[in-house]
Structure formats: structure tokens, C-alpha cells
Design a protein around this motif. Structure first.
Motif, PDB file in Angstrom:
ATOM      1  N   VAL A 101       0.819  -1.053  -0.112  1.00 16.17           N
ATOM      2  CA  VAL A 101      -0.178  -0.069  -0.054  1.00 16.17           C
ATOM      3  C   VAL A 101       0.977   1.175   0.024  1.00 16.17           C
ATOM      4  CG1 VAL A 101      -1.940   1.363   1.297  1.00 16.17           C
ATOM      5  CG2 VAL A 101      -1.858  -1.196   1.381  1.00 16.17           C
ATOM      6  N   VAL A 102       0.925   2.184  -1.097  1.00 20.63           N
ATOM      7  CA  VAL A 102       1.811   3.275  -1.154  1.00 20.63           C
ATOM      8  C   VAL A 102       0.623   4.358  -1.147  1.00 20.63           C
ATOM      9  CG1 VAL A 102       3.391   4.569  -2.570  1.00 20.63           C
ATOM     10  CG2 VAL A 102       3.347   2.088  -2.328  1.00 20.63           C
ATOM     11  N   ASP A 103       0.806   5.344  -0.243  1.00 20.14           N
ATOM     12  CA  ASP A 103      -0.056   6.627  -0.203  1.00 20.14           C
ATOM     13  C   ASP A 103       0.583   7.707  -1.198  1.00 20.14           C
ATOM     14  OD1 ASP A 103      -1.865   5.652   1.565  1.00 20.14           O
ATOM     15  OD2 ASP A 103      -0.637   6.258   3.215  1.00 20.14           O
ATOM     16  N   THR A 104      -0.086   8.082  -2.356  1.00 20.66           N
ATOM     17  CA  THR A 104       0.310   9.109  -3.267  1.00 20.66           C
ATOM     18  C   THR A 104      -0.586  10.270  -3.204  1.00 20.66           C
ATOM     19  OG1 THR A 104      -0.955   7.867  -5.141  1.00 20.66           O
ATOM     20  CG2 THR A 104       1.123   6.910  -4.442  1.00 20.66           C
ATOM     21  N   PRO A 105      -0.211  11.299  -3.845  1.00 10.61           N
ATOM     22  CA  PRO A 105      -1.172  12.386  -3.865  1.00 10.61           C
ATOM     23  C   PRO A 105      -2.507  12.264  -4.762  1.00 10.61           C
ATOM     24  CG  PRO A 105       1.266  13.228  -4.445  1.00 10.61           C
ATOM     25  CD  PRO A 105       1.092  11.698  -4.491  1.00 10.61           C
ATOM     26  N   ALA A 106      -2.501  11.105  -5.590  1.00 11.69           N
ATOM     27  CA  ALA A 106      -3.579  10.704  -6.306  1.00 11.69           C
ATOM     28  C   ALA A 106      -4.321   9.720  -5.519  1.00 11.69           C
ATOM     29  CB  ALA A 106      -3.014  10.248  -7.699  1.00 11.69           C
ATOM     30  N   GLY A 107      -3.986   9.457  -4.395  1.00  8.37           N
ATOM     31  CA  GLY A 107      -4.658   8.367  -3.595  1.00  8.37           C
ATOM     32  C   GLY A 107      -3.875   7.128  -3.504  1.00  8.37           C
ATOM     33  N   PRO A 108      -4.381   6.233  -2.591  1.00 11.82           N
ATOM     34  CA  PRO A 108      -3.294   4.983  -2.218  1.00 11.82           C
ATOM     35  C   PRO A 108      -3.324   4.070  -3.606  1.00 11.82           C
ATOM     36  CG  PRO A 108      -5.835   4.864  -1.556  1.00 11.82           C
ATOM     37  CD  PRO A 108      -5.449   6.184  -1.683  1.00 11.82           C
ATOM     38  N   GLN A 109      -2.246   3.305  -3.811  1.00  7.81           N
ATOM     39  CA  GLN A 109      -1.892   2.563  -4.741  1.00  7.81           C
ATOM     40  C   GLN A 109      -1.854   1.161  -4.295  1.00  7.81           C
ATOM     41  OE1 GLN A 109       1.255   4.037  -7.304  1.00  7.81           O
ATOM     42  NE2 GLN A 109      -0.090   5.555  -8.241  1.00  7.81           N
ATOM     43  N   LEU A 110      -2.323   0.040  -4.588  1.00  9.70           N
ATOM     44  CA  LEU A 110      -2.213  -1.181  -4.099  1.00  9.70           C
ATOM     45  C   LEU A 110      -1.676  -2.134  -5.150  1.00  9.70           C
ATOM     46  CD1 LEU A 110      -4.225   0.003  -2.087  1.00  9.70           C
ATOM     47  CD2 LEU A 110      -5.351  -2.063  -2.068  1.00  9.70           C
ATOM     48  N   SER A 111      -0.637  -2.930  -4.812  1.00  7.12           N
ATOM     49  CA  SER A 111      -0.211  -3.955  -5.333  1.00  7.12           C
ATOM     50  C   SER A 111       0.007  -5.334  -4.632  1.00  7.12           C
ATOM     51  CB  SER A 111       1.024  -3.501  -6.200  1.00  7.12           C
ATOM     52  OG  SER A 111       1.843  -3.283  -5.153  1.00  7.12           O
ATOM     53  N   ILE A 112       0.307  -6.478  -5.288  1.00  4.33           N
ATOM     54  CA  ILE A 112       0.639  -7.648  -4.764  1.00  4.33           C
ATOM     55  C   ILE A 112       1.958  -8.187  -5.493  1.00  4.33           C
ATOM     56  CG2 ILE A 112      -0.882  -9.000  -6.174  1.00  4.33           C
ATOM     57  CD1 ILE A 112      -1.297 -10.878  -3.446  1.00  4.33           C
ATOM     58  N   GLU A 113       2.672  -8.725  -4.567  1.00  7.43           N
ATOM     59  CA  GLU A 113       3.929  -9.570  -5.274  1.00  7.43           C
ATOM     60  C   GLU A 113       3.876 -10.953  -4.541  1.00  7.43           C
ATOM     61  OE1 GLU A 113       7.667  -7.683  -4.874  1.00  7.43           O
ATOM     62  OE2 GLU A 113       7.428  -7.253  -2.498  1.00  7.43           O
ATOM     63  N   ASP A 114       4.701 -11.883  -5.241  1.00  3.37           N
ATOM     64  CA  ASP A 114       4.831 -13.156  -4.814  1.00  3.37           C
ATOM     65  C   ASP A 114       6.247 -13.201  -4.158  1.00  3.37           C
ATOM     66  OD1 ASP A 114       5.592 -15.859  -4.864  1.00  3.37           O
ATOM     67  OD2 ASP A 114       4.101 -16.330  -6.168  1.00  3.37           O
ATOM     68  N   LEU A 115       6.270 -13.827  -2.799  1.00  2.30           N
ATOM     69  CA  LEU A 115       7.570 -13.940  -2.194  1.00  2.30           C
ATOM     70  C   LEU A 115       8.214 -15.037  -2.240  1.00  2.30           C
ATOM     71  CD1 LEU A 115       6.209 -12.177   1.136  1.00  2.30           C
ATOM     72  CD2 LEU A 115       7.531 -10.965  -0.697  1.00  2.30           C
ATOM     73  N   GLY A 116       8.104 -15.491  -3.442  1.00  3.67           N
ATOM     74  CA  GLY A 116       8.557 -16.870  -3.802  1.00  3.67           C
ATOM     75  C   GLY A 116       8.133 -18.065  -3.222  1.00  3.67           C
ATOM     76  N   SER A 117       6.668 -17.970  -3.257  1.00  4.96           N
ATOM     77  CA  SER A 117       5.913 -19.164  -2.699  1.00  4.96           C
ATOM     78  C   SER A 117       6.020 -20.274  -3.449  1.00  4.96           C
ATOM     79  CB  SER A 117       4.394 -18.824  -2.681  1.00  4.96           C
ATOM     80  OG  SER A 117       3.748 -18.362  -3.964  1.00  4.96           O
ATOM     81  N   THR A 118       5.496 -21.475  -3.076  1.00  8.48           N
ATOM     82  CA  THR A 118       5.592 -22.721  -3.856  1.00  8.48           C
ATOM     83  C   THR A 118       4.505 -22.800  -4.991  1.00  8.48           C
ATOM     84  OG1 THR A 118       6.570 -23.841  -1.870  1.00  8.48           O
ATOM     85  CG2 THR A 118       5.528 -25.196  -3.634  1.00  8.48           C
ATOM     86  N   ASN A 119       3.235 -22.486  -4.433  1.00  8.65           N
ATOM     87  CA  ASN A 119       2.188 -22.496  -5.578  1.00  8.65           C
ATOM     88  C   ASN A 119       1.642 -21.274  -6.242  1.00  8.65           C
ATOM     89  OD1 ASN A 119       1.732 -25.316  -4.720  1.00  8.65           O
ATOM     90  ND2 ASN A 119       0.822 -24.398  -2.791  1.00  8.65           N
ATOM     91  N   GLY A 120       2.316 -19.984  -5.828  1.00  8.01           N
ATOM     92  CA  GLY A 120       2.166 -18.909  -6.615  1.00  8.01           C
ATOM     93  C   GLY A 120       0.790 -18.157  -6.103  1.00  8.01           C
ATOM     94  N   ILE A 121       0.333 -17.116  -6.871  1.00  6.40           N
ATOM     95  CA  ILE A 121      -0.630 -16.309  -6.745  1.00  6.40           C
ATOM     96  C   ILE A 121      -1.461 -16.401  -7.892  1.00  6.40           C
ATOM     97  CG2 ILE A 121       0.083 -14.944  -4.782  1.00  6.40           C
ATOM     98  CD1 ILE A 121       0.850 -12.592  -6.419  1.00  6.40           C
ATOM     99  N   THR A 122      -2.618 -15.946  -7.793  1.00  4.63           N
ATOM    100  CA  THR A 122      -3.643 -15.740  -9.122  1.00  4.63           C
ATOM    101  C   THR A 122      -4.282 -14.436  -8.731  1.00  4.63           C
ATOM    102  OG1 THR A 122      -3.674 -18.069  -9.719  1.00  4.63           O
ATOM    103  CG2 THR A 122      -5.576 -16.402 -10.367  1.00  4.63           C
TER     104      THR A 122
END
Length: 245
Positions: free
Chosen positions: A191-212
């Protein structure tokens, strides 16, 4: 010619003449610019593999002599430095948490020709009145509204606030999920607060089964209201509590 060289040359061309006459032997504008760039480099905090959060508010400490000679030119100096810092940040993949602001303060402990820099990453938005004012004037900022989005897991909602939360099965995860298909530290929601509003993203931390995300298997993705995330056999949803009112 590198990024730093281009910035230094542009600043010299813009304000060099006036400062050369006023600052012989004293603190030079290009020295301040170079020091602020190094401050960005040294204080950058990793958000994703491509993005880093850097300070956006700076305080320049000056001797009484340098302060008296520099402050009459501070508007001109800031009008050049701030756009250059923004360009430099963009080329380096840096992200500001709010508008860039530079202030100058007198420090009687400093000798002539020496200065200090302190910085902070401060979340904020420019006030409407400040946007209409001269861009070189000190920024008027007000706190960002709290992030209104939450992540829902198995019917339970968890607030999303900067810098975000880690998701996993282990005790080290901020958001623990009892699912054998989920790694101990599976993913991070940023979660990154910016002048245009919060920006959200997700990243895989090297998991076994990944993310969708929204039906697409990925290592990293932007999130928005309504985004559906699958880790193991568990589904997470990004929702806004406002819609429940």
C-alpha cells in the motif's frame, strides 16, 4: 552524460550566474542538488523489485552566513531543484509519498560552506490553495484520508494501510491463513499513499504455489477495488467498506 551530470548542468545554466556572484566560496546550489540526490539513493526503501519509496520532504541546515545569502534565492533554487529531483526519481524507479518540499533553516553550529540534510517520507496531498500558488513556495500539505479499502478473507476483513501486509501460513506473516497450499510467507500486499490516492499491488514472495489475480497467474500485479486474489485454495478480495453503508 549521466543523469547526475545532466541535472547539474541544467541547474548551473538556470541559476548559476546569480549564485556564482552571491556564493563565491560559500555553499553552492549544485552541491545541494547533489546531496539531495544522494539522500534519495541512501534512504530508498524497497517496495517492489522495480519500485522504491524515497523521502519527499527535506530540511537544509545552513550556517548563519550561508542562510542569509541563500534564502533570498530559495524560490528560484527550489523551482529548479524540485523538478530535477522528480526527473531523477523517475529514472531511478523511486516513488514519492507526497509532494516534494524543501525548506532552509539556520544552524549556528555549522561553519561557512558546510550544510546538513535531513529528510522524511511524508504522506500528504497538496492543498487546493497551494496548487494555485507559486510552485517554488513551501508546500501546504494536509494528511491523506485513511485507505478505504480492506482485504477480505473467509468473511473477515482486514484494514490495508501503508506500507501493507504480508500474507502466509507462518507466524511471521501479518495475515495468517491456515491453508496447506499457502507458503509460510507467501505474498505481500503493498500500500503506497500518493497524492492521487492509495496505490495497491501484490507480489509473490517466492511461494511454492504462486498467486492468481483476477484469474491470471502472476508474480506481481496492481490491485483495485474488486480484485480477487487466490493463494492455495483460499480466495482474498479487495473491497471497500463504504459500499456497505
Amino acid at each position: 552524460m549521466g543523469v547526475f551530470d545532466r541535472v547539474e548542468r541544467k541547474l548551473e545554466n538556470a541559476v548559476g550566474g546569480a549564485f556564482a556572484r552571491a556564493f563565491k566560496g560559500d555553499v553552492q546550489p549544485v552541491e545541494i542538488t547533489a546531496r539531495l540526490q544522494r539522500e534519495l539513493d541512501s534512504e530508498a526503501k524497497l517496495l517492489t523489485r522495480e519500485r522504491k519509496l524515497v523521502p519527499n520532504e527535506f530540511r537544509i541546515g545552513l550556517s548563519a552566513h550561508d542562510y542569509d545569502r541563500l534564502t533570498p534565492y530559495s524560490k528560484t533554487l527550489n523551482a529548479e531543484i524540485i523538478p530535477q529531483l522528480t526527473t531523477y526519481a523517475g529514472e531511478k524507479g523511486y516513488i514519492f509519498n507526497g509532494p516534494v518540499a524543501i525548506e532552509y533553516a539556520q544552524d549556528d553550529s555549522l561553519p561557512i560552506g558546510r550544510f546538513t540534510v535531513t529528510s522524511a517520507a511524508v504522506a500528504g496531498v497538496v492543498d487546493a490553495g497551494a496548487r494555485a500558488a507559486d510552485a517554488a513556495e513551501p508546500s501546504v500539505v494536509s494528511p491523506l484520508r485513511p485507505v478505504s479499502l480492506v482485504v477480505e478473507v473467509n468473511g473477515v476483513r482486514h484494514p490495508l494501510t501503508a506500507p501493507g501486509v504480508t500474507v502466509g501460513r507462518g507466524t511471521e506473516a501479518d495475515l495468517r491463513i491456515n491453508d496447506p497450499g499457502v507458503s509460510r510467507l507467501h505474498a505481500r500486499i503493498l500500500v503506497v499513499d500518493t497524492p492521487a490516492g492509495p496505490q495497491l499491488s501484490i507480489e509473490d514472495l517466492g511461494s511454492t504455489n504462486g498467486i492468481t489475480v483476477d484469474g491470471v497467474r502472476t508474480r506481481q500485479a496492481a490491485l483495485r477495488q474488486g480484485s480477487r486474489i487466490e493463494v492455495g485454495s483460499t480466495r482474498l478480495s479487495i473491497v471497500s467498506p463504504v459500499n456497505d453503508v
